[in-house]
Design an enzyme around this catalytic site. Structure first.
Site, PDB file in Angstrom:
ATOM      1  N   SER A 240       0.836  -1.219   0.000  1.00 19.42           N
ATOM      2  CA  SER A 240       0.000   0.000   0.000  1.00 19.42           C
ATOM      3  C   SER A 240       0.863   1.259   0.000  1.00 19.42           C
ATOM      4  O   SER A 240       0.585   2.221  -0.728  1.00 19.42           O
ATOM      5  CB  SER A 240      -0.964   0.001   1.192  1.00 19.42           C
ATOM      6  OG  SER A 240      -0.290  -0.261   2.393  1.00 19.42           O
ATOM      7  N   HIS A 270      -1.900  -8.929   1.767  1.00 23.00           N
ATOM      8  CA  HIS A 270      -1.582  -7.680   2.494  1.00 23.00           C
ATOM      9  C   HIS A 270      -2.735  -7.399   3.471  1.00 23.00           C
ATOM     10  O   HIS A 270      -3.072  -8.243   4.282  1.00 23.00           O
ATOM     11  CB  HIS A 270      -1.362  -6.584   1.441  1.00 23.00           C
ATOM     12  CG  HIS A 270      -0.802  -5.289   1.956  1.00 23.00           C
ATOM     13  ND1 HIS A 270      -0.178  -5.159   3.168  1.00 23.00           N
ATOM     14  CD2 HIS A 270      -0.770  -4.034   1.392  1.00 23.00           C
ATOM     15  CE1 HIS A 270       0.210  -3.899   3.341  1.00 23.00           C
ATOM     16  NE2 HIS A 270      -0.142  -3.190   2.276  1.00 23.00           N
ATOM     17  N   HIS A 317       5.715 -12.984   7.177  1.00 23.03           N
ATOM     18  CA  HIS A 317       5.956 -11.586   6.800  1.00 23.03           C
ATOM     19  C   HIS A 317       7.164 -11.522   5.874  1.00 23.03           C
ATOM     20  O   HIS A 317       8.086 -12.331   5.987  1.00 23.03           O
ATOM     21  CB  HIS A 317       6.204 -10.717   8.038  1.00 23.03           C
ATOM     22  CG  HIS A 317       5.979  -9.263   7.776  1.00 23.03           C
ATOM     23  ND1 HIS A 317       6.961  -8.447   7.265  1.00 23.03           N
ATOM     24  CD2 HIS A 317       4.867  -8.490   7.895  1.00 23.03           C
ATOM     25  CE1 HIS A 317       6.471  -7.237   7.106  1.00 23.03           C
ATOM     26  NE2 HIS A 317       5.199  -7.229   7.469  1.00 23.03           N
ATOM     27  N   ARG A 326       3.077  -5.253  16.618  1.00 24.38           N
ATOM     28  CA  ARG A 326       1.696  -4.745  16.491  1.00 24.38           C
ATOM     29  C   ARG A 326       0.720  -5.825  16.949  1.00 24.38           C
ATOM     30  O   ARG A 326      -0.351  -5.544  17.482  1.00 24.38           O
ATOM     31  CB  ARG A 326       1.408  -4.341  15.042  1.00 24.38           C
ATOM     32  CG  ARG A 326       2.319  -3.236  14.532  1.00 24.38           C
ATOM     33  CD  ARG A 326       2.159  -3.018  13.046  1.00 24.38           C
ATOM     34  NE  ARG A 326       2.488  -4.195  12.262  1.00 24.38           N
ATOM     35  CZ  ARG A 326       2.331  -4.301  10.944  1.00 24.38           C
ATOM     36  NH1 ARG A 326       1.839  -3.274  10.260  1.00 24.38           N
ATOM     37  NH2 ARG A 326       2.657  -5.407  10.300  1.00 24.38           N
ATOM     38  N   ASP A 372      -2.232  -8.728  11.428  1.00 24.57           N
ATOM     39  CA  ASP A 372      -3.588  -9.100  11.031  1.00 24.57           C
ATOM     40  C   ASP A 372      -4.144 -10.299  11.800  1.00 24.57           C
ATOM     41  O   ASP A 372      -5.346 -10.543  11.777  1.00 24.57           O
ATOM     42  CB  ASP A 372      -3.623  -9.388   9.522  1.00 24.57           C
ATOM     43  CG  ASP A 372      -3.276  -8.146   8.718  1.00 24.57           C
ATOM     44  OD1 ASP A 372      -3.803  -7.078   9.050  1.00 24.57           O
ATOM     45  OD2 ASP A 372      -2.466  -8.240   7.783  1.00 24.57           O
TER      46      ASP A 372
HETATM   47  N1  HAX Z   1       1.035 -19.858   5.249  1.00 22.80           N
HETATM   48  C1  HAX Z   1       1.472 -20.716   4.311  1.00 22.80           C
HETATM   49  N2  HAX Z   1       2.537 -20.496   3.538  1.00 22.80           N
HETATM   50  C2  HAX Z   1       3.228 -19.367   3.761  1.00 22.80           C
HETATM   51  C3  HAX Z   1       2.861 -18.440   4.749  1.00 22.80           C
HETATM   52  C4  HAX Z   1       1.697 -18.701   5.510  1.00 22.80           C
HETATM   53  N3  HAX Z   1       1.247 -17.877   6.415  1.00 22.80           N
HETATM   54  N4  HAX Z   1       3.755 -17.425   4.723  1.00 22.80           N
HETATM   55  C5  HAX Z   1       4.633 -17.694   3.741  1.00 22.80           C
HETATM   56  N5  HAX Z   1       4.311 -18.878   3.171  1.00 22.80           N
HETATM   57  C6  HAX Z   1       4.939 -19.497   2.005  1.00 22.80           C
HETATM   58  C7  HAX Z   1       4.874 -18.541   0.825  1.00 22.80           C
HETATM   59  O1  HAX Z   1       3.609 -18.593   0.199  1.00 22.80           O
HETATM   60  C8  HAX Z   1       6.007 -19.024  -0.021  1.00 22.80           C
HETATM   61  O2  HAX Z   1       5.556 -20.183  -0.707  1.00 22.80           O
HETATM   62  P1  HAX Z   1       6.058 -20.508  -2.202  1.00 22.80           P
HETATM   63  O3  HAX Z   1       7.525 -20.744  -2.076  1.00 22.80           O
HETATM   64  O4  HAX Z   1       5.267 -21.698  -2.580  1.00 22.80           O
HETATM   65  O5  HAX Z   1       5.750 -19.294  -3.018  1.00 22.80           O
HETATM   66  C9  HAX Z   1       7.036 -19.454   1.015  1.00 22.80           C
HETATM   67  O6  HAX Z   1       6.327 -19.673   2.243  1.00 22.80           O
HETATM   68  C10 HAX Z   1       8.107 -18.419   1.266  1.00 22.80           C
HETATM   69  O7  HAX Z   1       7.488 -17.182   1.567  1.00 22.80           O
HETATM   70  P2  HAX Z   1       8.198 -16.119   2.522  1.00 22.80           P
HETATM   71  O8  HAX Z   1       9.461 -15.688   1.867  1.00 22.80           O
HETATM   72  O9  HAX Z   1       8.269 -16.620   3.901  1.00 22.80           O
HETATM   73  O10 HAX Z   1       7.121 -14.946   2.528  1.00 22.80           O
HETATM   74  P3  HAX Z   1       6.882 -13.819   1.433  1.00 22.80           P
HETATM   75  O11 HAX Z   1       7.777 -12.683   1.760  1.00 22.80           O
HETATM   76  O12 HAX Z   1       6.919 -14.345   0.065  1.00 22.80           O
HETATM   77  O13 HAX Z   1       5.358 -13.431   1.718  1.00 22.80           O
HETATM   78  C11 HAX Z   1       3.499 -12.929   3.097  1.00 22.80           C
HETATM   79  C12 HAX Z   1       5.000 -12.723   2.887  1.00 22.80           C
HETATM   80  C13 HAX Z   1       3.041 -12.024   4.231  1.00 22.80           C
HETATM   81  C14 HAX Z   1       2.771 -12.527   1.820  1.00 22.80           C
HETATM   82  C15 HAX Z   1       3.235 -14.411   3.449  1.00 22.80           C
HETATM   83  O14 HAX Z   1       3.874 -14.724   4.677  1.00 22.80           O
HETATM   84  C16 HAX Z   1       1.766 -14.773   3.514  1.00 22.80           C
HETATM   85  O15 HAX Z   1       1.178 -15.073   2.491  1.00 22.80           O
HETATM   86  N6  HAX Z   1       1.142 -14.734   4.760  1.00 22.80           N
HETATM   87  C17 HAX Z   1      -0.267 -14.971   4.897  1.00 22.80           C
HETATM   88  C18 HAX Z   1      -1.065 -13.739   4.505  1.00 22.80           C
HETATM   89  C19 HAX Z   1      -0.876 -12.634   5.504  1.00 22.80           C
HETATM   90  O16 HAX Z   1      -0.989 -12.797   6.703  1.00 22.80           O
HETATM   91  N7  HAX Z   1      -0.594 -11.404   4.987  1.00 22.80           N
HETATM   92  C20 HAX Z   1      -0.461 -10.201   5.825  1.00 22.80           C
HETATM   93  C21 HAX Z   1       0.985  -9.780   6.000  1.00 22.80           C
HETATM   94  C22 HAX Z   1       1.147  -8.516   6.820  1.00 22.80           C
HETATM   95  C23 HAX Z   1       0.586  -7.373   6.086  1.00 22.80           C
HETATM   96  O17 HAX Z   1       1.056  -6.924   5.057  1.00 22.80           O
HETATM   97  N8  HAX Z   1      -0.502  -6.889   6.553  1.00 22.80           N
HETATM   98  O18 HAX Z   1      -1.175  -6.015   5.841  1.00 22.80           O
END
Ligand code: HAX
Length: 435
Positions: A240, A270, A317, A326, A372
């Site tokens: 964002s 996000h 994250h 947070r 979140d």
């Molecule tokens: N559940 C399952 N798998 C997860 C995961 C979770 N909570 N978090 C990461 N992974 C997976 C990723 O999907 C990725 O898989 P692939 O290799 O198959 O693509 C792998 O683990 C490596 O990811 P990472 O390097 O640890 O994490 P990223 O930086 O790529 O992504 C995210 C960060 C926040 C998007 C990710 O942890 C996620 O999808 N979390 C769940 C959604 C979530 O809670 N989002 C909110 C984040 C905070 C925020 O921005 N708030 O607004």
């Protein structure tokens, strides 16, 4: 000129030579290298953005202008008789890096009150939208619809020195910030509460007025203050903040830029994760007839989610490698105000079980909860059970940091953003792959 604007002007003037010197004398100093994994992998860890508003340490979490969350809450002036500070004080702090006095805070409170009125056509736009439209779509549309109000766009069209860009940007940002809680509450009451909007109360500060317009009694005013401040900023690489910065870098005004940023916040990886957490936990509790699960049942449900190729919302994250402060801050609120609430108990159980499951799963680099995972419980407890609204709340809070950032972008004359692309062929050549 308001005290805040005067201080901001002096800070921008004092800061400009630092940026100019870095560019002119040290422009070739490297901040890092970019690997193929980073180029393909969402620029993770590429150090190519500059902001002084907040800094996110992977182990420690966020610091707003150098202060941790507890330090920020402790330092800012509080609404008399309340636990949490004025949101307006946080705005002053983020903008200037200075903790405002009570007098300076109240000046912002009054300034924002004078800017609160939402143009009537915004309500027409909202009312013309089908009621089953996602509230984030409504929120972004309302913001975009106000583009015609932009001081920046008008003054730019009339001709303006680059040195002055920050001034109308600041005005636009104040105008937008003051209106966002009003728009958010209107959407809520129109969409979910039988179309019964509650007008703003000119006596109240932003947090108090938001609770009033939502139709929720004390201590929801303090919840709003806590929530908006906690969600305000997370340095500038999150989707964002970065989207808003990117769009604004084309000298698009804040209405274009922040509505675009809200499109990013609406993504499930996000800001939408807060609604997903509640959807997941409620769905799970429904299956158990409203009862709390055993640890085994919970573990199984988490594995079922992972095995079906979905993420566990609220966990992981891109930068953090520890439990999000947070999350901790909101957990402390729950421990004080709703320790026995079944949903809070379930969220705590997930906190006990999910990191182990994610570690065993072996993919996520960070198995710990983010902001979140906890925020929806508090909203639910105070009666906001329409969880697809949660990201709108996030959008109101996030504006505090993002709007500060783009004001400073203009102040320091940051240029249009335009990273360079490579083709896959070029990457293979760089890697020495024979074809
Ligand atoms: N559940 C399952 N798998 C997860 C995961 C979770 N909570 N978090 C990461 N992974 C997976 C990723 O999907 C990725 O898989 P692939 O290799 O198959 O693509 C792998 O683990 C490596 O990811 P990472 O390097 O640890 O994490 P990223 O930086 O790529 O992504 C995210 C960060 C926040 C998007 C990710 O942890 C996620 O999808 N979390 C769940 C959604 C979530 O809670 N989002 C909110 C984040 C905070 C925020 O921005 N708030 O607004």
């Amino acid at each position: 000129m308001s005290t805040l604007k005067e201080i901001l002007k002096s800070k921008i003037d004092a800061h400009r030579p630092r940026t100019t010197r870095l560019l002119k004398e040290y422009g070739s100093v490297k901040t890092g290298d970019v690997t193929i994994a980073q180029a393909i992998g969402g620029a993770r860890g590429v150090r190519c953005l500059v902001t002084d508003v907040s800094y996110l340490d992977p182990q420690e979490g966020i610091r707003f202008r150098g202060r941790t969350i507890p330090e920020t809450f402790a330092a800012l002036p509080k609404v008399p008789g309340k636990e949490y500070p004025y949101v307006e004080a946080h705005w002053f702090y983020l903008m200037t890096g200075e903790i405002p006095t009570m007098e300076q805070t109240l000046e912002v409170v009054e300034d924002f009150k004078a800017r609160r009125t939402v143009p009537h056509y915004v309500y027409y736009v909202l009312r013309a939208t089908p009621r089953d439209t996602h509230p984030m779509t409504m929120f972004a549309q309302a913001i975009l619809s106000m583009q015609r109000e932009s001081c920046f766009a008008k003054q730019y069209a009339e001709g303006m020195s680059k040195m002055d860009y920050w001034d109308p940007m600041y005005e636009d940002c104040c105008n937008l910030m003051a209106k966002l809680p009003v728009i958010a509450a209107y959407i809520y009451r129109m969409k979910y509460k039988g179309d019964t909007p509650i007008p703003s109360n000119p006596e109240l500060d932003m947090g108090g007025d938001f609770a009033h317009m939502m139709g929720i009694g004390e201590p929801y005013d303090d919840v709003a203050r806590m929530y908006f401040i906690l969600h305000s900023d997370h340095e500038s690489g999150n989707v964002s903040a970065h989207t808003t910065h990117l769009v604004a870098s084309a000298l698009s005004d804040i209405y274009y830029a922040y509505s675009a940023g809200m499109g990013g916040l609406a993504g499930p990886l996000h800001g939408l994760a807060n609604q997903e957490v509640l959807r997941w936990t409620q769905g799970f509790m429904d299956k158990l007839g409203g009862k709390l699960p055993t640890e085994e049942q919970l573990k199984q449900a988490l594995w079922d989610t992972l095995n079906s190729g979905q993420v566990i919302p609220g966990y992981g994250h891109a930068v953090l490698r520890k439990t999000d402060p947070r999350y901790v801050s909101q957990m402390e609120y729950c421990l004080k105000h709703l320790p026995d609430y079944p949903l809070f108990k379930l969220i705590n159980m997930i906190y006990k079980v999910a990191p182990g499951v994610l570690k065993e799963h072996g993919k996520a680099k960070n198995p710990w909860p983010n902001v979140d995972a906890q925020s929806g419980v508090i909203q639910w407890y105070y009666g906001i059970t329409e969880y697809d609204f949660y990201t709108v709340l996030f959008g109101v809070g996030r504006a505090l940091g993002v709007l500060t950032n783009v004001t400073w972008d203009r102040g320091l004359g940051y240029p249009i953003e335009r990273p360079k692309s490579l083709t896959t062929d070029m990457l293979e050549d760089l890697a020495g792959i024979k074809k």
